[in-house]
Enzyme design. Sequence first.
Site, mmCIF file in Angstrom:
data_model
loop_
_atom_site.group_PDB
_atom_site.id
_atom_site.type_symbol
_atom_site.label_atom_id
_atom_site.label_comp_id
_atom_site.label_asym_id
_atom_site.label_seq_id
_atom_site.Cartn_x
_atom_site.Cartn_y
_atom_site.Cartn_z
ATOM 1 N N GLN A 234 -57.349 29.446 68.967
ATOM 2 C CA GLN A 234 -56.755 29.260 70.288
ATOM 3 C C GLN A 234 -55.325 29.769 70.308
ATOM 4 O O GLN A 234 -54.747 30.087 69.273
ATOM 5 C CB GLN A 234 -56.795 27.779 70.667
ATOM 6 C CG GLN A 234 -56.112 26.884 69.637
ATOM 7 C CD GLN A 234 -56.595 25.436 69.696
ATOM 8 O OE1 GLN A 234 -57.233 25.032 70.654
ATOM 9 N NE2 GLN A 234 -56.286 24.662 68.681
ATOM 10 N N HIS A 264 -53.456 8.494 76.536
ATOM 11 C CA HIS A 264 -53.838 8.076 75.181
ATOM 12 C C HIS A 264 -54.016 6.569 75.047
ATOM 13 O O HIS A 264 -54.868 6.118 74.285
ATOM 14 C CB HIS A 264 -52.829 8.640 74.165
ATOM 15 C CG HIS A 264 -52.950 10.130 74.030
ATOM 16 N ND1 HIS A 264 -52.068 11.017 74.606
ATOM 17 C CD2 HIS A 264 -53.904 10.889 73.429
ATOM 18 C CE1 HIS A 264 -52.459 12.264 74.362
ATOM 19 N NE2 HIS A 264 -53.562 12.209 73.640
ATOM 20 N N ASP A 360 -62.215 13.575 71.403
ATOM 21 C CA ASP A 360 -61.205 14.121 72.321
ATOM 22 C C ASP A 360 -61.202 15.646 72.238
ATOM 23 O O ASP A 360 -60.263 16.261 71.768
ATOM 24 C CB ASP A 360 -59.826 13.536 71.944
ATOM 25 C CG ASP A 360 -58.792 13.780 73.035
ATOM 26 O OD1 ASP A 360 -59.179 14.205 74.138
ATOM 27 O OD2 ASP A 360 -57.599 13.537 72.785
#
Lengths: 498, 524
Positions: A234, A264, A360
């Site tokens: 990425q 979070h 996540d």
Amino acid sequence: MAAALFATVCLIAACGLVYELVAGALASYLLGDSVTQFSLVIGIYLASMGVGSWLSRFVVRGLAARFVAIELLVAIVGGWSASLLFLAFAYTEAFRVALYAIVTIVGILVGLEVPLLMRLLRERFAFKDVVANVLTFDYLGALIASILFPLVLVPHLGLVRAALGFGIVNAVVALWSTWLFRGVLGAPRALRTAGVAVLAVLVAGFAAGDRLMAAAERGLYADDVIFARSTPYQRIVLTVWKDDLRLYLNNHLQFSSRDEYRYHEALVHPGLAANPAARRVLVLGGGDGLALREILRYPGVSHATLVDLDGEMTRLFTQHRDLAALNGGSFRDPRVTVHNADAFTWLDAHDDTFDFIVVDFPDPSNYAVGKLYTTAFYRLLKRHLARDGRIVVQSTSPLFARASFWCIERTLREADLATAPYHLYVPSFGEWGFVLAGAAPYVPPDSLPAGLRFLTRAQLLPMFDFPLDMRPLPVEPNRLNDQVLVRYYEKEFEQINR
Amino acid sequence: MSDPTGVPLSRRAFVVAGAAALVGLTRKGAPAIAGGFVEDDGPVGHRIRDGIAPGAVRERRRVPLVIVGGGIAGLSAAWWCERHGFRDYVVLELAAEAGGNARSGANEVSAYPWGAHYVPVPGPRASLARELFTELGLLVNGAWDERTLCHSPQERLFWRGEWHEGIESFVGDSAEDRAQWSRFQERLAALRASGEFTIPVSRGRPARSALDTLTLAQWLDRERFTSRALRWYADYAVRDDYGTSARDASAWAGLHYFVAREPDEKGPLTWPEGNGWIVRRLLERVGPRVRTASAVRAVTPVRGGRGVVVRTEDAEFTADACVWTAPLWLAPHVVDGFGPAPVMTTAPWLVANLTLREWPTDHGSAPAWDNTIVDSPGLGYVNATHQRLDHGGGRTVWTYYHALVRAEPLAARRALRALSWPDACALVLDDLERAHPGLRRVVERIDVRRYAHAMARPEPGFLSQPWRRALLASRGPVWYGHADVGGLSLFEEAQDHGVRAARAALEHLGRGAARRQRPADLNE
């Protein structure tokens, strides 16, 4: 004398071509599609030169003085062209207008140069020699410029200083022309003074070129870019604006330091606080260490394992001062173990079980990520769940991507897990959703850890209630052999971006 | 195995190449591609065809059952024997490796198929296939193993300069195309309802069918299907499954492709090494009784047809029964008293495995498992790493398929045989570069396998040919169990015929043994 005159031709030709190349290259950098940009710049430039040549007929008297004046104008406009264009791109909406205006002005001025010069030389040489020599040195200058531009100017000077450098050359040519044509010049002193002034401004610009460039680039991004790196997986970009630190992965916002605690805290505590006996926790994704920070609030947690594909991410969030401060130095906690591996293959290769698993991952925007949202993946996760263990899954927005959210929930149920979906508002994301899943139905916690900034017990229950515009939709589960989720997500994203 | 680097360069070519190199005109930046031909069947096959005498007998063995041919049919026959507690058999395989058209290879990047690379999810009637896959752990309580089902996206088509996911996007190009496509689907639904088309064929096989009297192209004409897209798709289907163009394939066979399968799950089942995975799992069960590199040179019925002698290059097996699961066109050259050669033609194929340094230039929809280029002479490629569960990217292996249907089989076979390895590479790369410009620059190696006789071609009339019925009615001592007996080269057909022949042979052995002892239950 003749050599000096034709060297002048050679130099002004080189300058003219450099401005053209600077404009073309800048337009390609900033707008992309280099074929279109170069074609348009060259076309407009050549046409403008034609206009300049045609206009030269109206210059009748004071040829030499006009020629020097034109040289000085070219030096100013051409020399500053790159700087002006960068600033126009950074601070205005009118980059194209500025680009074509500058190309046109420089083109017209350069178009005037050669006809005037030929007429100046006509008195000193035979006409056939004038045409032959001027054109020869004109083309020779173009060749020199086109070779210097990619090999020397762009790599060593950059566009801003390359343009300024050739502006200096133009100004020097103007000054030198006042000497060359001293016989036919009426008032050389005024022109020389102007020439020195132009030269001084250009030299000053050239010296400050780096700072000019930085000022322009600051305007290119909304916030200051403090880190940018492409990893095999990425593109990581960090920006800062005042006290707001933002992480972008492949141009998608991952968090803003102003409200990430909302995300979070909501990701971790509803599930983890509900299991006071939890000792072993697994985080999949979450290479920013922010979910870890929340997990490490529990003294009962003895092991936190984090599996993230990108070692560059976990390294950055371990070592960077501001980032480590944001995650509370979670990666340096002795309870934490980091594995830089693909989640699917890591789970396949290990048989540890966990009391709580945080999933996540980035949103399911392509088939490769979509595999991590399938019944096959959730069945594998289930095998790593201890008795009374629970999973929480980042499940995109139940408002903007409603079918996607409920597809993730449906997929978890298809893998024989009892689900408890919930949502909250994160200012930088909008309405966001998570799904808790486990073998037994979910019971909310009796207490939450101390020191939270968002979540309260009273706040918990409404999170599990979905208003009418976020209620479940009839959806199919997402399977490896039929990744409906990627199609839902793609469709919903298209509608948002329309 | 031939040496790929041993391709001689003519003097003229050398001079031209040298001159080109001097002025820098060699192909820009294309690094050298490694590889060669991977073949081992041809020379042995031709020794058999040409009747060259076998070597001296070094070994004589008595064994109740000999299975000739270790492809899917032969291994399925052996599997059936094992399942019924019968282990007194030997499988004799001509090639160095068992598997036939389902063989596979592997390198440091991935395992990859050399031929058959998938099995459509077996419907309720394909009970044998379901039985095997249940045994192999892929079908548990009626649910198929998700990891083995082909992952999304399954297929894409390249047309008008871009990849498009799925097949409908192409077929629905114009209003008329769409109308014909839905009419085509209606016709298929009606044919499906007739019950005439089943997998395996033996479950619903008609003795003869009007649809077997014409070619697929003639049927499309008759039904006024003129849509170029639809006709391309129909032709692609029969080239892909049968190595036969729509001009030559029986309409019944072509329609079988579209109609017969009744999957209860989105498939197909596939593995990086293709059906080589099934071969490996079958060999785990029957492997100790499989002899490779053992070409059978003669099968001779003895004792008035109650026994058989099977001769290889260097061994002789005296058996009570023989199951023939090798290609049928070989049988007249090997089986004594087989009679005239079966009336059938076989399809030549070229299969290439390309190892890629990285994914090449690609436009349009995401890479799929099966990637087909519209209007290409080839059949496209499957990506061996598609079923990997990690993030993907990096090196991969593509398996490229090309059935040579333009010329009639004999001429095509000669052209294939005359092909050099560089020619084969050029053929593959020129085809694939339509969709992936600059592919050459990321290809590390190309391994090529040429199949002179990949499969039987189901031409009109194949269903009702008398020799097929004669083989099916065999009373021993040789039972015929290759997919060629039915005429459709499909996994389910190979398995069905292999098991049928094994069952008949075991019954025959059981009757002989019944006088001595009752063997395990041989009938199911």
